[in-house]
Motif scaffolding. Structure first.
Motif, PDB file in Angstrom:
ATOM      1  N   GLU A   1       1.132  -1.571   0.372  1.00  0.00           N
ATOM      2  CA  GLU A   1      -0.111  -0.024   0.631  1.00  0.00           C
ATOM      3  C   GLU A   1       1.144   1.242  -0.285  1.00  0.00           C
ATOM      4  OE1 GLU A   1      -3.432   0.128  -0.691  1.00  0.00           O
ATOM      5  OE2 GLU A   1      -2.985  -1.819  -0.539  1.00  0.00           O
ATOM      6  N   GLU A   2       2.052   1.297   0.578  1.00  0.00           N
ATOM      7  CA  GLU A   2       2.803   2.695   0.789  1.00  0.00           C
ATOM      8  C   GLU A   2       3.485   2.673  -0.020  1.00  0.00           C
ATOM      9  OE1 GLU A   2       5.133   5.649   2.058  1.00  0.00           O
ATOM     10  OE2 GLU A   2       3.056   4.830   2.944  1.00  0.00           O
ATOM     11  N   ARG A   3       3.749   1.880  -1.154  1.00  0.00           N
ATOM     12  CA  ARG A   3       4.416   2.014  -2.286  1.00  0.00           C
ATOM     13  C   ARG A   3       3.288   2.216  -3.393  1.00  0.00           C
ATOM     14  NH1 ARG A   3       7.268  -2.501  -2.391  1.00  0.00           N
ATOM     15  NH2 ARG A   3       5.662  -4.123  -2.754  1.00  0.00           N
ATOM     16  N   ARG A   4       2.595   1.445  -3.534  1.00  0.00           N
ATOM     17  CA  ARG A   4       1.194   2.551  -4.493  1.00  0.00           C
ATOM     18  C   ARG A   4       1.343   3.751  -4.296  1.00  0.00           C
ATOM     19  NH1 ARG A   4      -3.773  -1.661  -4.311  1.00  0.00           N
ATOM     20  NH2 ARG A   4      -5.022   0.444  -4.831  1.00  0.00           N
ATOM     21  N   ARG A   5       1.216   4.275  -2.866  1.00  0.00           N
ATOM     22  CA  ARG A   5       1.027   5.403  -2.333  1.00  0.00           C
ATOM     23  C   ARG A   5       1.910   6.692  -3.425  1.00  0.00           C
ATOM     24  NH1 ARG A   5       2.260   8.821   1.140  1.00  0.00           N
ATOM     25  NH2 ARG A   5       3.598   8.043   1.930  1.00  0.00           N
ATOM     26  N   LEU A   6       2.929   6.277  -3.206  1.00  0.00           N
ATOM     27  CA  LEU A   6       3.977   6.833  -3.505  1.00  0.00           C
ATOM     28  C   LEU A   6       4.345   6.843  -4.717  1.00  0.00           C
ATOM     29  CD1 LEU A   6       7.135   5.479  -1.159  1.00  0.00           C
ATOM     30  CD2 LEU A   6       5.951   7.573  -0.846  1.00  0.00           C
ATOM     31  N   GLN A   7       3.521   5.815  -5.432  1.00  0.00           N
ATOM     32  CA  GLN A   7       3.536   5.706  -7.418  1.00  0.00           C
ATOM     33  C   GLN A   7       2.955   6.712  -7.864  1.00  0.00           C
ATOM     34  OE1 GLN A   7       3.242   1.548  -7.901  1.00  0.00           O
ATOM     35  NE2 GLN A   7       4.866   1.322  -8.213  1.00  0.00           N
ATOM     36  N   ARG A   8       1.484   6.515  -6.584  1.00  0.00           N
ATOM     37  CA  ARG A   8       0.432   7.562  -7.144  1.00  0.00           C
ATOM     38  C   ARG A   8       0.590   9.139  -6.939  1.00  0.00           C
ATOM     39  NH1 ARG A   8      -3.525   3.906  -5.175  1.00  0.00           N
ATOM     40  NH2 ARG A   8      -3.033   4.687  -2.860  1.00  0.00           N
TER      41      ARG A   8
ATOM     42  N   GLN B   1       1.278  12.299  -9.974  1.00  0.00           N
ATOM     43  CA  GLN B   1       0.942  13.245  -9.898  1.00  0.00           C
ATOM     44  C   GLN B   1       1.459  14.341 -10.390  1.00  0.00           C
ATOM     45  OE1 GLN B   1      -1.541  13.007  -6.244  1.00  0.00           O
ATOM     46  NE2 GLN B   1      -3.035  12.143  -6.992  1.00  0.00           N
ATOM     47  N   ARG B   2       2.946  14.013  -9.407  1.00  0.00           N
ATOM     48  CA  ARG B   2       4.243  15.413  -9.531  1.00  0.00           C
ATOM     49  C   ARG B   2       4.300  15.605 -10.770  1.00  0.00           C
ATOM     50  NH1 ARG B   2       6.864  13.124  -4.476  1.00  0.00           N
ATOM     51  NH2 ARG B   2       5.431  14.682  -3.015  1.00  0.00           N
ATOM     52  N   GLN B   3       4.918  14.376 -11.768  1.00  0.00           N
ATOM     53  CA  GLN B   3       4.889  14.341 -13.202  1.00  0.00           C
ATOM     54  C   GLN B   3       3.862  14.807 -13.713  1.00  0.00           C
ATOM     55  OE1 GLN B   3       5.589  10.030 -13.308  1.00  0.00           O
ATOM     56  NE2 GLN B   3       7.823  10.233 -12.955  1.00  0.00           N
ATOM     57  N   LEU B   4       2.896  14.886 -13.553  1.00  0.00           N
ATOM     58  CA  LEU B   4       1.367  15.242 -14.373  1.00  0.00           C
ATOM     59  C   LEU B   4       1.232  17.433 -13.346  1.00  0.00           C
ATOM     60  CD1 LEU B   4      -1.357  12.851 -13.969  1.00  0.00           C
ATOM     61  CD2 LEU B   4       0.099  13.030 -15.950  1.00  0.00           C
TER      62      LEU B   4
END
Length: 158
Positions: free
Chosen positions: A126-133, A137-140
């Motif tokens: 879950e932490e890995r998924r949160r960090l990936q999101r 978002q930053r990249q977008l």
């Protein structure tokens, strides 16, 4: 301490679940960590199919691989390969697990079943998924600064 006593102590105290199944996929061993992880007492799990912890959507793929392993004695996940899959607990919660498998053979080398050492990695997943999101978002947002006509959030990208 005898080797058998040491083995019993290790299996009983280990923090990871240890599950062993016969060639049909029925559970034959279920340690205390498996009880904590999946919510089934040993007496509830032993004798039942592994389906009690396999999400319905993954069952066909699981059983196809399991039956092939029992027939051939080989698995592409042998030799300590780490598998990552979803699992389900007694109360219906989905968890993320990592595990290794080992073949259980009779004295003639024929497959009798499989044992798995399993770790619950739900929090890390879950932490890995949160960090990936967050990274997406930053990249977008950075891309939106370069391309002013694009609005971050369009198309459900938030």
């Amino acid at each position: 301490m005898t080797p058998d006593q040491l083995g019993d102590a290790l299996v009983g105290a280990m923090p990871d679940a240890l599950i062993a199944c016969d060639a049909k996929g029925d559970i034959r061993f279920w340690n205390a960590a498996a009880e904590r992880m999946f919510g089934y007492a040993s007496s509830e799990a032993i004798g039942r199919s592994l389906d009690i912890i396999i999400p319905e959507a993954q069952r066909a793929r699981h059983w196809s691989g399991y039956e092939k392993t029992m027939a051939t004695g080989e698995s592409r996940y042998g030799d300590g390969a780490l598998l990552r899959v979803p699992a389900v607990t007694k109360d219906g919660r989905r968890i993320s697990i990592e595990f290794t498998i080992m073949a259980l053979r009779d004295s003639a080398g024929a497959m009798e079943g499989v044992a798995a050492v399993i770790r619950d990695v739900t929090e890390a997943f879950e932490e890995r998924r949160r960090l990936q999101r967050q990274l997406l978002q930053r990249q977008l947002r950075q891309f939106a600064r370069l391309e002013p006509r694009l609005e971050v959030g369009q198309g459900g990208l938030e």
